[in-house]
Design a protein around this motif. Structure first.
Motif, PDB file in Angstrom:
ATOM      1  N   GLU A   9      37.803   7.775  29.490  1.00 24.63           N
ATOM      2  CA  GLU A   9      38.879   6.897  29.998  1.00 24.63           C
ATOM      3  C   GLU A   9      38.754   5.552  29.304  1.00 24.63           C
ATOM      4  OE1 GLU A   9      41.572   7.007  32.614  1.00 24.63           O
ATOM      5  OE2 GLU A   9      41.766   5.326  31.225  1.00 24.63           O
ATOM      6  N   ASP A  10      39.863   5.076  28.710  1.00 24.40           N
ATOM      7  CA  ASP A  10      39.777   3.818  27.974  1.00 24.40           C
ATOM      8  C   ASP A  10      40.093   2.598  28.829  1.00 24.40           C
ATOM      9  OD1 ASP A  10      42.418   4.999  27.944  1.00 24.40           O
ATOM     10  OD2 ASP A  10      43.016   3.284  26.731  1.00 24.40           O
ATOM     11  N   ASP A  53      41.194  11.381  30.459  1.00 29.00           N
ATOM     12  CA  ASP A  53      42.524  10.817  30.344  1.00 29.00           C
ATOM     13  C   ASP A  53      43.148  11.405  29.081  1.00 29.00           C
ATOM     14  OD1 ASP A  53      44.687   9.144  30.544  1.00 29.00           O
ATOM     15  OD2 ASP A  53      43.667   7.459  29.578  1.00 29.00           O
ATOM     16  N   GLY A  55      45.785   9.718  27.495  1.00 29.41           N
ATOM     17  CA  GLY A  55      46.215   8.588  26.669  1.00 29.41           C
ATOM     18  C   GLY A  55      45.008   7.828  26.163  1.00 29.41           C
TER      19      GLY A  55
HETATM   20 CA    CA Z   1      44.468   5.643  28.783  1.00 35.93          CA
END
Ligand code: CA
Length: 239
Positions: A9-10, A53, A55
């Motif tokens: 997860e970013d 995630d 994205g």
């Molecule tokens: Ca993301």
């Protein structure tokens, strides 16, 4: 033994939520921010499940998912804000075991992780006899016309050609095989897969069936194996 989860997860805020939630649930976790870091961490190994995630800043999350799935069958749960039907189906098509839409309740997330780990354990090797009545409790190969299903390798084979199925796909196919000649409904499959904690998205079953069909299409006798009975369910055709 404490299960170890790779968190991909970013977004730092979400990363802390995931870390806190998994820790609260009694899991160990390691966090990475990018697809590349995820692939590297995965290569080192030692994880029992992945929460990811889609994205990601550096790579398409779907590609990362597909790459992880190629080398491992541990549970992969997609946690994504892209909650459209299409995104869910794509994630499942690429081999995700479950899809949790953001925003999620930590309790629900933990329940999904536990369910995925349970399913995986049951299907793994070992001497867990608690589930001997279920389709995957049987360790003997299953013959279906020209096809042989191998519960240990989770594969289908015919005339020397073989395709691998993921845990869930194998379970669905094994259930249909056990009930061959009878129509199995979507709700029966959902219950067999998820017990009394089924995902809201009941069409998830259709996605699994479609994936299984695509895989079996590469085998002699595989293409027409599963029949669809509109509004009623699916059945292994008599072979
Ligand atoms: Ca993301």
């Amino acid at each position: 033994m404490t299960a170890r989860i790779l968190l991909v997860e970013d977004d730092p805020a979400l990363q802390s939520i995931l870390t806190a939630a998994t820790s609260f649930g009694g899991f160990e976790s390691e966090s990475v921010r990018t697809g590349l870091e995820a692939l590297k961490a995965f290569e080192r190994g030692g994880f029992d499940a992945v929460l990811m995630d889609l994205g990601l800043p550096d790579m398409d999350g779907g590609e990362v998912l597909a790459a992880l799935r190629k080398t491992s069958d541990i549970p992969i749960l997609v946690v994504s804000g892209r909650g459209s039907e299409r995104d869910k189906i794509q994630a499942l098509d690429l081999g995700a075991d479950d899809f949790v839409a953001k925003p999620f309740l930590p309790g629900e997330l933990l329940a999904r992780i536990r369910a995925a780990l349970r399913r995986h354990r049951r299907q793994g090797s070992g001497s867990d006899e608690s589930d001997s009545a279920s389709a995957d409790g049987d360790r003997q190969p299953v013959r279906l016309g020209k096809l042989t299903l191998d519960p240990l390798r989770r594969s289908a084979e015919a005339e020397g050609k073989e395709v691998s199925l993921n845990d869930t796909e194998y379970k669905v196919l094994a259930l249909l095989a056990r009930e061959r000649g009878s129509i199995v409904s979507r709700s029966a499959l959902l219950e067999a897969l998820y017990g009394d904690n089924p995902p809201k998205e009941s069409r998830i079953v259709d996605v699994y069936i479609s994936n299984i069909r695509k895989k079996l299409a590469g085998l002699p006798g595989g293409e027409e194996l599963i029949g669809t009975y509109r509004g009623r369910g699916w059945m292994i055709r008599r072979t």
